[in-house]
Every structure is written in structure tokens, then in C-alpha cells.
Write a protein that holds these residues in place. Structure first.
Motif, mmCIF file in Angstrom:
data_model
loop_
_atom_site.group_PDB
_atom_site.id
_atom_site.type_symbol
_atom_site.label_atom_id
_atom_site.label_comp_id
_atom_site.label_asym_id
_atom_site.label_seq_id
_atom_site.Cartn_x
_atom_site.Cartn_y
_atom_site.Cartn_z
ATOM 1 N N GLY A 1 -10.467 3.868 0.842
ATOM 2 C CA GLY A 1 -10.658 4.867 -0.209
ATOM 3 C C GLY A 1 -12.108 5.047 -0.581
ATOM 4 O O GLY A 1 -12.557 6.152 -0.898
ATOM 5 N N THR B 1 -4.237 8.723 2.476
ATOM 6 C CA THR B 1 -3.809 7.335 2.640
ATOM 7 C C THR B 1 -2.314 7.265 2.908
ATOM 8 O O THR B 1 -1.846 6.478 3.746
ATOM 9 C CB THR B 1 -4.158 6.517 1.388
ATOM 10 O OG1 THR B 1 -5.568 6.553 1.181
ATOM 11 C CG2 THR B 1 -3.722 5.062 1.545
ATOM 12 N N MET B 2 -1.554 8.100 2.192
ATOM 13 C CA MET B 2 -0.116 8.142 2.411
ATOM 14 C C MET B 2 0.200 8.553 3.847
ATOM 15 O O MET B 2 1.103 7.991 4.490
ATOM 16 C CB MET B 2 0.519 9.137 1.438
ATOM 17 C CG MET B 2 2.032 9.174 1.491
ATOM 18 S SD MET B 2 2.728 7.636 0.865
ATOM 19 C CE MET B 2 4.387 7.775 1.470
ATOM 20 N N GLN C 1 -7.176 -0.731 6.789
ATOM 21 C CA GLN C 1 -6.860 -0.234 5.443
ATOM 22 C C GLN C 1 -7.881 -0.623 4.371
ATOM 23 O O GLN C 1 -8.226 0.171 3.508
ATOM 24 C CB GLN C 1 -5.476 -0.731 5.006
ATOM 25 C CG GLN C 1 -5.045 -0.320 3.614
ATOM 26 C CD GLN C 1 -4.685 1.144 3.537
ATOM 27 O OE1 GLN C 1 -3.995 1.652 4.405
ATOM 28 N NE2 GLN C 1 -5.143 1.838 2.499
ATOM 29 N N THR D 1 -0.991 5.691 6.297
ATOM 30 C CA THR D 1 -0.245 4.480 6.011
ATOM 31 C C THR D 1 1.194 4.605 6.497
ATOM 32 O O THR D 1 1.775 3.647 7.023
ATOM 33 C CB THR D 1 -0.260 4.162 4.501
ATOM 34 O OG1 THR D 1 -1.608 3.916 4.081
ATOM 35 C CG2 THR D 1 0.572 2.924 4.190
ATOM 36 N N ILE E 1 0.838 -1.204 0.000
ATOM 37 C CA ILE E 1 0.000 0.000 0.000
ATOM 38 C C ILE E 1 0.867 1.247 0.000
ATOM 39 O O ILE E 1 0.601 2.223 -0.712
ATOM 40 C CB ILE E 1 -0.941 0.006 1.224
ATOM 41 C CG1 ILE E 1 -1.888 -1.202 1.191
ATOM 42 C CG2 ILE E 1 -1.735 1.306 1.289
ATOM 43 C CD1 ILE E 1 -2.818 -1.224 0.018
ATOM 44 N N THR F 1 0.848 3.839 -3.094
ATOM 45 C CA THR F 1 0.366 5.199 -2.854
ATOM 46 C C THR F 1 1.374 6.235 -3.336
ATOM 47 O O THR F 1 1.003 7.251 -3.929
ATOM 48 C CB THR F 1 0.069 5.400 -1.353
ATOM 49 O OG1 THR F 1 -0.866 4.422 -0.928
ATOM 50 C CG2 THR F 1 -0.522 6.777 -1.100
ATOM 51 N N LEU G 1 -5.370 9.731 -1.964
ATOM 52 C CA LEU G 1 -4.021 9.168 -1.924
ATOM 53 C C LEU G 1 -3.136 9.887 -0.917
ATOM 54 O O LEU G 1 -2.342 9.261 -0.212
ATOM 55 C CB LEU G 1 -3.392 9.227 -3.314
ATOM 56 C CG LEU G 1 -3.936 8.232 -4.339
ATOM 57 C CD1 LEU G 1 -3.304 8.483 -5.700
ATOM 58 C CD2 LEU G 1 -3.677 6.798 -3.897
#
Length: 251
Positions: A159, A185-186, A155, A189, A54, A58, A182
Motif C-alpha cells: 500500500g 489490493t483486493m 504483500q 490478493t 489481508i 480488505t 484497497l
């Protein structure tokens, strides 16, 4: 425990399929995590190792949006990054300290719940952007915080939860909504990645195999996304999630 060669090959293929699903709709981790558990990988290690792919996927996506000039201004993405990052830290910490006998059913039921909502309530995810992006109001901040908790915890499918907020509530067009997705998420993550590293909950061989598959799947998914109807993709994700969760739950 040790995996044998065919299991690593299966993980690469699984990562490829997940990469395709992530490009087409999202939710590829709904398949990865249950199968890793079926291979005998403990839930905490499976959850942590999945973040390797991931993380790299990303980064690739953000670079693509940046080259195309589709990243919103810094003040806008920083505003939405804060609640998702804080939530992500809380979720990752929870996932890293829960005993596996609690973590396993919680992960599986969380993924199945999100897949079911996407299937039976598709209009929640069919959003139209407003003409002008709106400021981040308290209710949107709270929503993003809880979405961040889910993202840091498991996770899978996160999205799909973020896009309605960015496009439906905040009024970004779908391209910039995906860019914001993104970026957020970055953020969580990266936080989860570091937490799982510190806790020793990443199996690097598994993570790298998944990352290789994710990258290949992402390239393939772009073409397939133009051919398959979204409704078929939703059913595909739900059925695969249901089967994988049931098999992993009784493993």
C-alpha cells in the motif's frame, strides 16, 4: 508440524499489532511473515496463510469506503485494477513455485528493502493530489504492474508503494487514493489467494488466527493513528522489520 496453544495466541496478538500498523501506515506483514517463519512455518505456507487476514481486512475496508461514497467511478478503478491484477498474478505464481530455500531470503530481503526506503526516503510517500484526476498513462501503468508483482509475491508494505502513484501521479485525493489502494489490493490478493489455495499453501488455522487479530487491530489502529507522529511509526516499522527479518533469516 503442529503449533501449540501459546503460538496461536501469539499469532492472534501479532495479527492485532499488524492490523494497527496497517491502519496507521502500512507494512504490518513485515512483522507477520518473519515471525511465522521463526515458528517453523515454511515460507510458502507463511506467505499464503497471511493472505487470509489481508483478504478479509480488505473487504471490510472497501465496504467502509463504499458506504461513505468515496469509491471512484468504475471506469477509473477498473483502469488501475488491470495492471496491478496482472502483476499480482505473476508475483503470486512466482511465490508459489519458488523453492523455499530461495523464497525465504527473497521474501525477507524484499520486506527489509521496502521498510528501508520508507524510512530513508519519506518524501517519496508524502504526496499531494492534483486538483483533477489524471488519465492512466503508460509509465503509471508500468509502475502499477510492477507494484502488483510485489503485492502478489509478498504483500508486505504494498500500500505504501501504491499511494504515491494514485495521489502523486494520477491526482486523486488521499481518501480516494486509499479506496483505490484497497480495490487493487483486493484484486491481486484474491488472485494470490486462489493460487495459494490450489497449491495447498494455506494453513487455515494460522490464517484464521491472523484474520481475527487483523480485525481487532484495525479497530484499535484508527484511534492510535490520531496520536502517534508518522515519523515514529516509520522508525517503529523499520526496527521491527529489521529485528524480525534477522531472527527469521538465521532460524
Amino acid at each position: 508440524m503442529e503449533l501449540i496453544w501459546w503460538q496461536y495466541l501469539a499469532i492472534v496478538l501479532l495479527g492485532t499489532l499488524a492490523g494497527i500498523i496497517n491502519i496507521m501506515a502500512g507494512g504490518g506483514s513485515n512483522l507477520i511473515l518473519p515471525v511465522l517463519m521463526m515458528f517453523g512455518i515454511p515460507p510458502d505456507i507463511a506467505n499464503g496463510s497471511n493472505r487470509v487476514g489481508i483478504f478479509l481486512q480488505t473487504i471490510t475496508g472497501i465496504r467502509g469506503f463504499a458506504k461513505a461514497g468515496k469509491i471512484p467511478p468504475r471506469r477509473q478503478w477498473q483502469a488501475v485494477l488491470v495492471p496491478t491484477l496482472l502483476g499480482g498474478i505473476a508475483g503470486a505464481v512466482a511465490a508459489s513455485v519458488l523453492p523455499n530455500w530461495i523464497l525465504k531470503p527473497t521474501l525477507l530481503l524484499s520486506m527489509l528493502t521496502v521498510a528501508t526506503i520508507v524510512l530513508v526516503k519519506p518524501r517519496l510517500f508524502e504526496v499531494q493530489a492534483a486538483s483533477i484526476p489524471q488519465p492512466l498513462r503508460p509509465h503509471s501503468w508500468i509502475l502499477l504492474f510492477f507494484i502488483g508483482i510485489y503485492g502478489g509475491f509478498v504483500q508486505a508494505g504494498v500500500g505504501l508503494l501504491m499511494l504515491p502513484v494514485f495521489a502523486g501521479l494520477l491526482g486523486y485525493d488521499m481518501i480516494r487514493s486509499n479506496a483505490l489502494k484497497l480495490l487493487c489490493t483486493m484484486g491481486f490478493t484474491t488472485a494470490a489467494f486462489l493460487i495459494f489455495i490450489v497449491q495447498g499453501q494455506i494453513w487455515w488455522g494460522v490464517g484464521i488466527a491472523l484474520a481475527a487479530g487483523n480485525t481487532l487491530g484495525a479497530m484499535m489502529g484508527v484511534r492510535l493513528a490520531l496520536k502517534l507522529p508518522v515519523r515514529i511509526v516509520r522508525w517503529l516499522i523499520f526496527v521491527m522489520t529489521l529485528v524480525a527479518v534477522m531472527l527469521a533469516f538465521f532460524k
